[in-house]
Design a protein around this motif. Structure first.
Motif, mmCIF file in Angstrom:
data_model
loop_
_atom_site.group_PDB
_atom_site.id
_atom_site.type_symbol
_atom_site.label_atom_id
_atom_site.label_comp_id
_atom_site.label_asym_id
_atom_site.label_seq_id
_atom_site.Cartn_x
_atom_site.Cartn_y
_atom_site.Cartn_z
ATOM 1 N N LEU A 3 4.400 -1.026 -10.998
ATOM 2 C CA LEU A 3 3.385 -0.709 -9.990
ATOM 3 C C LEU A 3 2.303 -1.777 -9.900
ATOM 4 O O LEU A 3 1.341 -1.625 -9.159
ATOM 5 N N GLU A 4 2.466 -2.873 -10.624
ATOM 6 C CA GLU A 4 1.422 -3.891 -10.723
ATOM 7 C C GLU A 4 1.061 -4.511 -9.376
ATOM 8 O O GLU A 4 -0.085 -4.858 -9.135
ATOM 9 N N LYS A 5 2.000 -4.619 -8.466
ATOM 10 C CA LYS A 5 1.750 -5.273 -7.185
ATOM 11 C C LYS A 5 1.282 -4.316 -6.086
ATOM 12 O O LYS A 5 1.137 -4.730 -4.946
ATOM 13 N N LEU A 6 1.041 -3.056 -6.448
ATOM 14 C CA LEU A 6 0.471 -2.125 -5.469
ATOM 15 C C LEU A 6 -0.978 -2.503 -5.216
ATOM 16 O O LEU A 6 -1.760 -2.665 -6.156
ATOM 17 N N GLU A 7 -1.338 -2.646 -3.955
ATOM 18 C CA GLU A 7 -2.703 -3.004 -3.594
ATOM 19 C C GLU A 7 -3.584 -1.775 -3.407
ATOM 20 O O GLU A 7 -4.790 -1.833 -3.619
ATOM 21 N N ASN A 8 -2.973 -0.664 -2.992
ATOM 22 C CA ASN A 8 -3.737 0.548 -2.719
ATOM 23 C C ASN A 8 -2.811 1.747 -2.835
ATOM 24 O O ASN A 8 -1.603 1.636 -2.607
ATOM 25 N N ILE A 9 -3.380 2.882 -3.188
ATOM 26 C CA ILE A 9 -2.617 4.124 -3.307
ATOM 27 C C ILE A 9 -3.545 5.290 -2.949
ATOM 28 O O ILE A 9 -4.750 5.221 -3.199
ATOM 29 N N ASP A 10 -2.976 6.315 -2.344
ATOM 30 C CA ASP A 10 -3.743 7.532 -2.058
ATOM 31 C C ASP A 10 -3.015 8.714 -2.692
ATOM 32 O O ASP A 10 -2.044 8.536 -3.430
ATOM 33 N N SER A 11 -3.487 9.919 -2.417
ATOM 34 C CA SER A 11 -2.892 11.102 -3.048
ATOM 35 C C SER A 11 -1.428 11.285 -2.626
ATOM 36 O O SER A 11 -0.611 11.756 -3.420
ATOM 37 N N ALA A 12 -1.073 10.900 -1.403
ATOM 38 C CA ALA A 12 0.333 10.984 -0.977
ATOM 39 C C ALA A 12 1.181 10.003 -1.778
ATOM 40 O O ALA A 12 2.320 10.316 -2.152
ATOM 41 N N GLY A 13 0.644 8.823 -2.039
ATOM 42 C CA GLY A 13 1.347 7.848 -2.865
ATOM 43 C C GLY A 13 1.548 8.355 -4.278
ATOM 44 O O GLY A 13 2.608 8.187 -4.877
ATOM 45 N N LEU A 14 0.520 8.984 -4.821
ATOM 46 C CA LEU A 14 0.639 9.580 -6.152
ATOM 47 C C LEU A 14 1.703 10.674 -6.148
ATOM 48 O O LEU A 14 2.517 10.753 -7.067
ATOM 49 N N ALA A 15 1.725 11.489 -5.105
ATOM 50 C CA ALA A 15 2.741 12.545 -5.003
ATOM 51 C C ALA A 15 4.142 11.943 -4.954
ATOM 52 O O ALA A 15 5.077 12.493 -5.538
ATOM 53 N N TYR A 16 4.291 10.802 -4.288
ATOM 54 C CA TYR A 16 5.579 10.108 -4.248
ATOM 55 C C TYR A 16 6.004 9.688 -5.660
ATOM 56 O O TYR A 16 7.162 9.877 -6.048
ATOM 57 N N GLU A 51 0.834 -1.197 0.000
ATOM 58 C CA GLU A 51 0.000 0.000 0.000
ATOM 59 C C GLU A 51 0.874 1.254 0.000
ATOM 60 O O GLU A 51 1.657 1.461 0.912
ATOM 61 N N LEU A 52 0.736 2.035 -1.042
ATOM 62 C CA LEU A 52 1.489 3.278 -1.174
ATOM 63 C C LEU A 52 0.614 4.406 -0.623
ATOM 64 O O LEU A 52 -0.044 5.138 -1.350
ATOM 65 N N LEU A 53 0.601 4.484 0.710
ATOM 66 C CA LEU A 53 -0.270 5.413 1.430
ATOM 67 C C LEU A 53 0.556 6.337 2.307
ATOM 68 O O LEU A 53 1.703 6.032 2.648
ATOM 69 N N LEU A 54 -0.043 7.447 2.698
ATOM 70 C CA LEU A 54 0.620 8.426 3.554
ATOM 71 C C LEU A 54 1.203 7.771 4.800
ATOM 72 O O LEU A 54 2.329 8.064 5.196
ATOM 73 N N THR A 55 0.474 6.866 5.416
ATOM 74 C CA THR A 55 0.934 6.193 6.632
ATOM 75 C C THR A 55 2.290 5.539 6.424
ATOM 76 O O THR A 55 3.210 5.719 7.224
ATOM 77 N N TYR A 56 2.425 4.772 5.347
ATOM 78 C CA TYR A 56 3.660 4.050 5.087
ATOM 79 C C TYR A 56 4.772 4.974 4.600
ATOM 80 O O TYR A 56 5.946 4.752 4.891
ATOM 81 N N LEU A 57 4.411 6.015 3.878
ATOM 82 C CA LEU A 57 5.413 6.990 3.455
ATOM 83 C C LEU A 57 5.957 7.742 4.662
ATOM 84 O O LEU A 57 7.158 8.004 4.750
ATOM 85 N N SER A 58 5.098 8.060 5.616
ATOM 86 C CA SER A 58 5.526 8.749 6.838
ATOM 87 C C SER A 58 6.464 7.878 7.667
ATOM 88 O O SER A 58 7.379 8.385 8.317
#
Length: 87
Positions: free
Chosen positions: A40-53, A15-22
């Motif tokens: 990116l095929e194995k990404l299960e979830n992404i949020d706007s922070a993940g997109l920014a990454y 999961e490419l989410l703010l929580t994990y990026l933080s």
């Protein structure tokens, strides 16, 4: 959260989410300097922070191409006006 099959490709998974990026679960941008492709095929979830990454990766290393882009990434990127990075 990441693994590399060879020196030219890195796979992002989970999961490419703010929580994990933080929590710094994903690599710093300098890791991508010698990479040609980000899968990116194995990404299960992404949020706007993940997109920014992902935008930061592409800004830092313009030669990188993204493959395995999900519909969710395409929708988010279109919403934020950065869909050109994934076509």
């Amino acid at each position: 959260m990441t693994y590399s099959v060879n020196d030219a490709t890195i796979y992002l998974q989970g999961e490419l989410l703010l929580t994990y990026l933080s929590l710094k679960k994903y690599p710093v941008l300098s890791i991508y300097e010698k990479i040609n492709k980000v899968d990116l095929e194995k990404l299960e979830n992404i949020d706007s922070a993940g997109l920014a990454y992902l935008v930061q990766i592409k800004s830092h290393c313009s030669n990188i191409i993204f493959v395995g882009v999900s519909d969710k990434i395409l929708i988010l990127s279109h919403l934020y006006g950065v869909n050109f990075l994934f076509t």
